[in-house]
Design an enzyme around this catalytic site. Structure first.
Site, PDB file in Angstrom:
ATOM      1  N   HIS A 216       0.850  -1.177   0.000  1.00 55.80           N
ATOM      2  CA  HIS A 216       0.000   0.000   0.000  1.00 55.80           C
ATOM      3  C   HIS A 216       0.897   1.242   0.000  1.00 55.80           C
ATOM      4  O   HIS A 216       1.878   1.272   0.728  1.00 55.80           O
ATOM      5  CB  HIS A 216      -0.888  -0.033   1.246  1.00 55.80           C
ATOM      6  CG  HIS A 216      -2.065   0.870   1.145  1.00 55.80           C
ATOM      7  ND1 HIS A 216      -1.947   2.233   1.211  1.00 55.80           N
ATOM      8  CD2 HIS A 216      -3.384   0.614   0.962  1.00 55.80           C
ATOM      9  CE1 HIS A 216      -3.146   2.773   1.078  1.00 55.80           C
ATOM     10  NE2 HIS A 216      -4.041   1.820   0.927  1.00 55.80           N
TER      11      HIS A 216
ATOM     12  N   ARG B 239      -5.463  10.847  -1.579  1.00 54.26           N
ATOM     13  CA  ARG B 239      -5.037  11.123  -2.947  1.00 54.26           C
ATOM     14  C   ARG B 239      -6.243  11.290  -3.853  1.00 54.26           C
ATOM     15  O   ARG B 239      -6.253  12.124  -4.748  1.00 54.26           O
ATOM     16  CB  ARG B 239      -4.116  10.013  -3.452  1.00 54.26           C
ATOM     17  CG  ARG B 239      -2.707  10.147  -2.883  1.00 54.26           C
ATOM     18  CD  ARG B 239      -1.850   8.942  -3.203  1.00 54.26           C
ATOM     19  NE  ARG B 239      -2.330   7.742  -2.527  1.00 54.26           N
ATOM     20  CZ  ARG B 239      -2.661   6.616  -3.138  1.00 54.26           C
ATOM     21  NH1 ARG B 239      -2.540   6.508  -4.428  1.00 54.26           N
ATOM     22  NH2 ARG B 239      -3.106   5.587  -2.441  1.00 54.26           N
TER      23      ARG B 239
END
Ligand SMILES: Cc1cc2nc3c(=O)[nH]c(=O)nc-3n(C[C@H](O)[C@H](O)[C@H](O)COP(=O)(O)OP(=O)(O)OC[C@H]3O[C@@H](n4cnc5c(N)ncnc54)[C@H](O)[C@@H]3O)c2cc1C
Ligand code: SF4
Ligand code: SF4
Ligand code: FES
Lengths: 246, 626
Positions: free
Chosen positions: B257, B273
């Site tokens: 991740h 994000r």
């Protein structure tokens, strides 16, 4: 240069012959973003591998790392050293059975609590895999979840005056657990049945209402409201009881 | 020494383990579970997002069905999964979610009427139908065609774990916590239970059972940087692997991740994000657009992880007391956005970093997240190699995830596989009687006692447990992380072989008395290094890129050569694993094709091979059988 931290840590390993409870001092250089999780692991890996303490998720969600930090019960993994003075004193939680050093046996305590409160949905309905799920109001689902957020860290029990005085006091976590089932429409228990479980001095009537429990709860559970809610409900149930008996 | 008997011994009391135990207990068998920590502290409780099941109740889930869930899962796996298993999973998931509702999970429900949702920073409107009011609702998750992820606020794993553990209490299942299984008792053919170390006293115990199930979760902790709990250390895998007859399936298949926080690698959501957060390097400059001009920060998990690693390797990482990292910047999203939509991130920053994300940067780095690799079982959950041994959950390679598992599919797997495999164990128990072979039991106890004695007394050497462990973790981070290539992997394997020599020579600094942690760490060290070598060696041999396995020197997915699963055995006395391969899936319901994301080219499989294995009525892209 970071600070130099002094740790005063409670030490006692009941499995080591001749060991007596005492405090031991350690010194450690503070690094940026240091938490007690990092500090304790460094102490164990670099200075004294015999140190006993518990961590699991190290993210504030499992409840494993509760201890008394400078006199106050809290989660070690989400305690930043920079929020503490240079001298940090660590004790195991009181009330629970000591495993060694900072580790206590919350597992057995909470398992006994499940048994006492019969911590599961009581229903006569059986599950039918071919059928659509039973409907529920979303606000009710959210209300249940709010009460189920307890991570069984034991801080509330450790902070509770009644629990320290009386071994068999159920504690805020257990009463909160009952409240969770009271609001769940799937649970068919009646107020009388709940009264059987908590309508005593070991349960709701033993609570002195000083709310140390809510103050220390790392999940911010509304323990005060729940205790009040149950006290009123059980008060009413007790009255009914008395009148019915007459 | 205390001896316990049961029909089914479950090692691990996370969601998978407890679900298996419930199935046996409901059918009248005596089941017991072991766990290092109280069951509810198992890593399952950390999952916040949710679990997938094609209920199709909510507006954005309309038209969803188990076929579509199946297709998403197979595509997600990059055609690395067993399609029979993926089918079984997708079909059973809705039933299991409803069963959980019946047992007490407070699933969020459909609220009729108009509401808003955000996608890529834009606001959209949706209408929930009146007639669906009160049914289990779902949210959106990466890689799925429909909104399919069932959830309870931000604590799905926690809520489901509570309910499952309550169910165990109701059924009277013995759940022993602070008990760590340290080896299996077997005679090379049949498994009879385990030798267990009590973490309250340090004493050894024997747990005998007709059937044993390993449900010990993932092994992220063999990497230095991982989102996993500290108990996810491969203990269960080591027990099985050490027998010499049980293989680890697809060891090279490990998920990473991009945004674990530094130092503790706690996960911050991809939502950062998604909502417009950016990644910065040591000079506080953006870099993702250099590597991925189109998607930049919004490229898929594995791609962003790779680019971050590449950038740090190019010397642009931020040096810290905890190793190198990069920055996540969400300052420009503003106070309102951060305190409402990214509240969880705000809290993590506050509690674990003392950082205010409105004015300060968040230190992040790619981190290990999930192990698709695991103890290889068949579709009934029976472990290859030993009779009476089963495995379920993240510990197993049942293989519905192949080379990449989709978000929300692993939590669902725990209960779905737990139910299916539990039922298979019940079938096994019904027709089975056994005698316990006292010779095998006594031999195993003796072996473990000697091991403990040798380690505690420094008989093998005096090397420091934590230093050797560190060397293993660093080697994997360096050579076997998001990016892989021949040189790096060869170096990794050879470093790890040295580490293994050292792991055999560790001795304690402390006296090892009672619930000593140093001893626990020392006892599993050699097994951990073996797992590490399996990962590196299997990754070295697999000369293609598939899902999370990314070879810089072999960027294409090679179906012609690698439409198969690695099986890594560790034979007794060996210094390297023996790698074998088997077909990925016995049949194709969805013939190999493009994943639709992540880019990369494909070297197609032999047409005849695919045709022969494709079932008569394959599913189509929209999810209906032809
Ligand atoms: C931060 C994070 C977030 C996640 N979010 C999601 C999500 O939103 N959706 C999703 O689908 N998945 C998610 N996952 C993945 C998912 O949570 C796990 O894959 C799943 O919970 C694993 O469950 P399990 O039952 O297999 O094992 P676990 O829950 O890990 O349980 C393992 C059990 O084994 C015990 N054990 C281990 N070793 C031994 C031993 N030697 N002896 C005895 N007992 C032992 C442990 O004490 C524990 O009880 C997330 C994972 C992480 C790390
Ligand atoms: S309010 Fe009641 S339960 Fe809470 S700390 Fe006080 S006595 Fe204990
Ligand atoms: S109520 Fe709060 S303090 Fe008490 S055990 Fe639960 S989480 Fe901990
Ligand atoms: S380690 Fe889980 S709450 Fe601290």
């Amino acid at each position: 240069m970071g600070r130099q931290l002094k740790f005063e840590i409670f030490r006692y390993n009941p499995e080591r012959e001749g060991d007596v409870p005492h405090m031991q001092e350690f010194t450690l250089d503070e690094t940026p973003n240091m938490t007690l999780f990092i500090a304790l692991n460094r102490l164990r890996e670099e200075q004294d591998p015999s140190l006993i303490f518990d961590f699991c998720c190290r993210a504030g969600i499992c409840g494993a790392c509760a201890m008394v930090i400078n006199g106050r019960p809290g989660l070690a993994c989400q305690t930043k050293t920079k929020d503490q003075p240079t001298r940090i004193t660590l004790h195991p939680l009181p009330v629970f059975k000591l495993v060694g050093d900072l580790s206590v046996d919350t597992g057995v305590w909470f398992r006994e609590m499940y048994a006492k409160t019969e911590s599961w949905v009581h229903t006569t309905k059986t599950f039918d895999p071919t059928k659509e799920e039973e409907r529920m109001d979303n606000s009710v689902a959210e209300q249940i979840y709010e009460l189920e957020r307890c991570i069984e860290c034991g801080c509330c029990v450790a902070a509770c005056g009644t629990a320290r005085l009386r071994d068999d006091f159920m504690g805020a976590a257990a009463l909160n657990r009952i409240a969770r089932f009271v609001v769940d429409p799937r649970d068919q228990r009646t107020d009388e049945q709940y009264f059987e479980i908590i309508g005593t001095d070991n349960g709701i009537f033993g609570c002195m209402g000083l709310l140390a429990c809510e103050d220390v709860c790392p999940k911010g559970l509304p323990l005060q409201n729940q205790l009040g809610f149950l006290r009123r409900k059980m008060g009413i149930t007790a009255m009914k009881h008395i009148f019915r008996k007459k | 020494m205390q001896t316990y008997y049961s029909d089914l011994l479950v090692i691990g009391a996370g969601l998978a383990g407890e679900r298996v135990a419930c199935e046996a207990a409901q059918n009248g068998f005596k089941a017991s579970c072991l766990s290092i920590v109280p069951a509810r502290r198992s890593h399952s409780s950390a999952a916040q997002g949710g679990m997938q099941a094609a209920l199709g109740n909510c507006a954005k889930g309309e038209g969803d069905c188990t076929d579509v869930h199946f297709i998403d899962t197979v595509k997600g796996s990059d055609w690395g999964c067993d399609q029979e298993v993926a089918r079984l999973f997708a079909d059973t998931a809705p039933i299991e979610m409803r069963r959980l509702a019946h047992w007490g999970v407070p699933w969020n429900r459909v609220v009729p009427g108009k509401s808003f949702f955000f996608k890529g920073g834009e606001k959209f409107e949706k209408y929930e139908k009146e007639e669906n009011e009160g049914l289990i609702t779902a949210r959106s998750f990466g890689g799925t065609a429909k909104w399919r992820t069932c959830y309870t606020s931000d604590g799905t794993g926690h809520a489901v774990m509570c309910t499952m553990d309550n169910r165990c209490a109701e059924l009277g299942i013995d759940v022993f916590d602070k008990k760590e299984a340290i080896s299996l008792i077997h005679d090379g053919e049949t498994c009879m239970g385990a030798v267990v170390r009590c973490l309250r006293t340090g004493e050894l115990e024997v747990h005998l059972a007709k059937a044993t199930a390993i449900c010990t979760g993932g092994f992220g902790r063999i990497y230095k940087a991982t989102t996993n709990a500290v108990i996810c250390d491969g203990g269960g895998h080591i027990l099985a692997h050490e027998t010499g007859v049980v293989p680890i399936g697809n060891p090279e298949s490990i998920q990473f991740h991009p945004t674990g926080i530094v130092p503790t690698d706690i996960l911050v959501t991809e939502g950062c994000r998604g909502d417009g957060g950016t990644l910065l390097d040591v000079n506080e400059e953006r870099f993702m657009h250099i590597y991925e001009p189109e998607k930049a920060e919004l490229a898929s998990r594995d791609v962003v992880s790779r680019r971050m690693t590449e950038h740090m390797r190019a010397g642009k990482g931020v040096k810290s007391a905890y190793g190198e990292h990069l920055w996540l910047d969400i300052r420009h999203l503003g106070d309102k956005h951060i305190s409402t939509k990214l509240r969880e991130v705000d809290e993590i920053c506050h509690h674990f970093l003392g950082v205010n994300p409105r004015t300060e940067l968040i230190p992040v780095r790619p981190t290990q997240h999930y192990t698709m690799a695991g103890i290889r079982t068949n579709k009934d959950g029976a472990v290859y190699g030993l009779k009476g041994l089963y495995s379920a959950g993240e510990a197993a390679c049942w293989d519905m995830h192949g080379f990449n598992r989709l978000g929300g599919n692993s939590l669902a797997e725990t209960v779905v596989a737990g139910g299916i495999i539990g039922a298979k164990i019940v079938e096994f128990l019904k027709g089975y009687e056994t005698k316990f072979d006292t010779k095998a039991i006594n031999l195993e106890i003796k072996r473990q006692k000697e091991r403990i004695h040798d380690i505690t007394h420094g008989r093998n050497g005096k090397l420091n447990v934590y230093e050797v462990r560190n060397e293993m973790q660093e080697a994997l981070m360096k050579g076997c992380f998001v990016f892989r290539n021949k040189e790096g992997l060869e170096e990794c394997v050879s470093t790890l072989q040295g580490t293994m020599e050292k792991a055999r020579q560790v001795g304690l600094v402390s006296d090892g008395a009672g619930p000593n942690h140093e001893l626990a760490a020392a006892m599993k060290l050699e097994g951990q290094v073996r797992l590490a070598i399996c990962i590196a060696q299997a990754a070295l041999m697999r000369t293609e890129s598939r899902g999370s396995h990314n070879r810089e020197d072999y960027p294409e997915r090679n179906d012609a050569k690698w439409l198969n699963r690695t099986l890594a055995y560790w034979r007794e006395g060996a210094d390297m694993p023996e790698l074998q391969y088997e077909d990925t899936t016995p049949l194709f319901e969805l013939p190999p094709g493009d994943r639709g994301y992540g880019g990369g080219s494909i070297i197609p499989a032999d047409e005849k091979y695919v045709k022969e294995r494709t079932v008569k009525s394959p599913v189509t892209e929209i999810g209906k059988k032809k």
